[in-house]
Write a protein that holds these residues in place. Structure first.
Motif, PDB file in Angstrom:
ATOM      1  N   TYR A  26       0.833  -1.204   0.000  1.00  0.00           N
ATOM      2  CA  TYR A  26       0.000   0.000   0.000  1.00  0.00           C
ATOM      3  C   TYR A  26       0.866   1.252   0.000  1.00  0.00           C
ATOM      4  N   SER A  27       1.951   1.214   0.765  1.00  0.00           N
ATOM      5  CA  SER A  27       2.872   2.359   0.795  1.00  0.00           C
ATOM      6  C   SER A  27       3.476   2.610  -0.583  1.00  0.00           C
ATOM      7  N   ASP A  28       3.854   1.544  -1.267  1.00  0.00           N
ATOM      8  CA  ASP A  28       4.402   1.682  -2.622  1.00  0.00           C
ATOM      9  C   ASP A  28       3.364   2.267  -3.575  1.00  0.00           C
ATOM     10  N   ALA A  29       2.119   1.788  -3.470  1.00  0.00           N
ATOM     11  CA  ALA A  29       1.058   2.290  -4.343  1.00  0.00           C
ATOM     12  C   ALA A  29       0.792   3.768  -4.085  1.00  0.00           C
ATOM     13  N   THR A  30       0.774   4.178  -2.821  1.00  0.00           N
ATOM     14  CA  THR A  30       0.523   5.593  -2.520  1.00  0.00           C
ATOM     15  C   THR A  30       1.696   6.468  -2.942  1.00  0.00           C
ATOM     16  N   ASP A  31       2.910   5.957  -2.834  1.00  0.00           N
ATOM     17  CA  ASP A  31       4.073   6.714  -3.313  1.00  0.00           C
ATOM     18  C   ASP A  31       3.970   6.940  -4.824  1.00  0.00           C
ATOM     19  N   LEU A  32       3.582   5.910  -5.544  1.00  0.00           N
ATOM     20  CA  LEU A  32       3.434   6.040  -6.996  1.00  0.00           C
ATOM     21  C   LEU A  32       2.305   7.005  -7.345  1.00  0.00           C
ATOM     22  N   PHE A  33       1.206   6.950  -6.595  1.00  0.00           N
ATOM     23  CA  PHE A  33       0.096   7.877  -6.812  1.00  0.00           C
ATOM     24  C   PHE A  33       0.559   9.315  -6.615  1.00  0.00           C
ATOM     25  N   GLU A  34       1.325   9.540  -5.552  1.00  0.00           N
ATOM     26  CA  GLU A  34       1.822  10.886  -5.262  1.00  0.00           C
ATOM     27  C   GLU A  34       2.736  11.399  -6.382  1.00  0.00           C
TER      28      GLU A  34
END
Length: 162
Positions: free
Chosen positions: A42-50
């Motif tokens: 989830y952290s990786d996905a949110t980093d990519l979203f940002e």
């Protein structure tokens, strides 16, 4: 040796060595552990979203969204995916409208054909995003209603997408 002018080269070299050593040592602080498992995904996905890398954020959140049994990050991943798919639908609609306007204004048959093809492609991408959003909505509601405690827990993208 000139007695009227002091030798600054030795003091400069000393200053440079001390500065370099302090910078080097400050980089040797404790490392921050990245979360592992679902929290890491989830952290990786949110980093990519940002970072505005929406396709990659969708790929990284897919495993969480389809986890069986659900994890504490499953609903969060579904909300993130719903936001991305909603944005894609709007973007593809806007692009299709722009290509339609170009198709109507141009007189050149070659450009008219290209505008029509681009319009059709963007409508197709928008339909694909809508189908994905429908799937996510079905997963969120679990066939009944949307839970009231859902929220998007990611920072707003710092950059526009590609």
């Amino acid at each position: 040796m000139n007695l009227l002018r002091p030798d600054y080269s030795r003091s400069f070299h000393s200053f440079a060595c001390i500065t370099f050593a302090l910078i080097f040592l400050s980089g040797c602080g404790p490392t921050i552990q990245r979360p592992a498992g679902p929290a890491g995904e989830y952290s990786d996905a949110t980093d990519l979203f940002e970072k505005g890398k929406f396709r990659q954020a969708i790929q990284f959140s897919e495993g969480l969204a389809n986890a069986s049994p659900p994890t504490p990050y499953t609903d969060r991943a579904l909300v993130l995916r719903a936001v991305i798919f909603s944005g894609q639908i709007k973007a593809y609609k806007d692009l299709a409208d722009a290509y339609s306007a170009g198709w109507e204004k141009t007189k050149d048959p070659q450009y008219r054909s290209e505008y029509g093809a681009q319009r059709q492609d963007n409508l197709q991408y928008g339909v694909e995003a809508a189908l994905n959003l429908d799937q996510v909505a079905g997963q969120l509601t679990k066939g009944v209603t949307i839970p009231k405690d859902l929220m998007l827990e990611v920072p707003y993208p710092a950059a526009e997408g590609p």
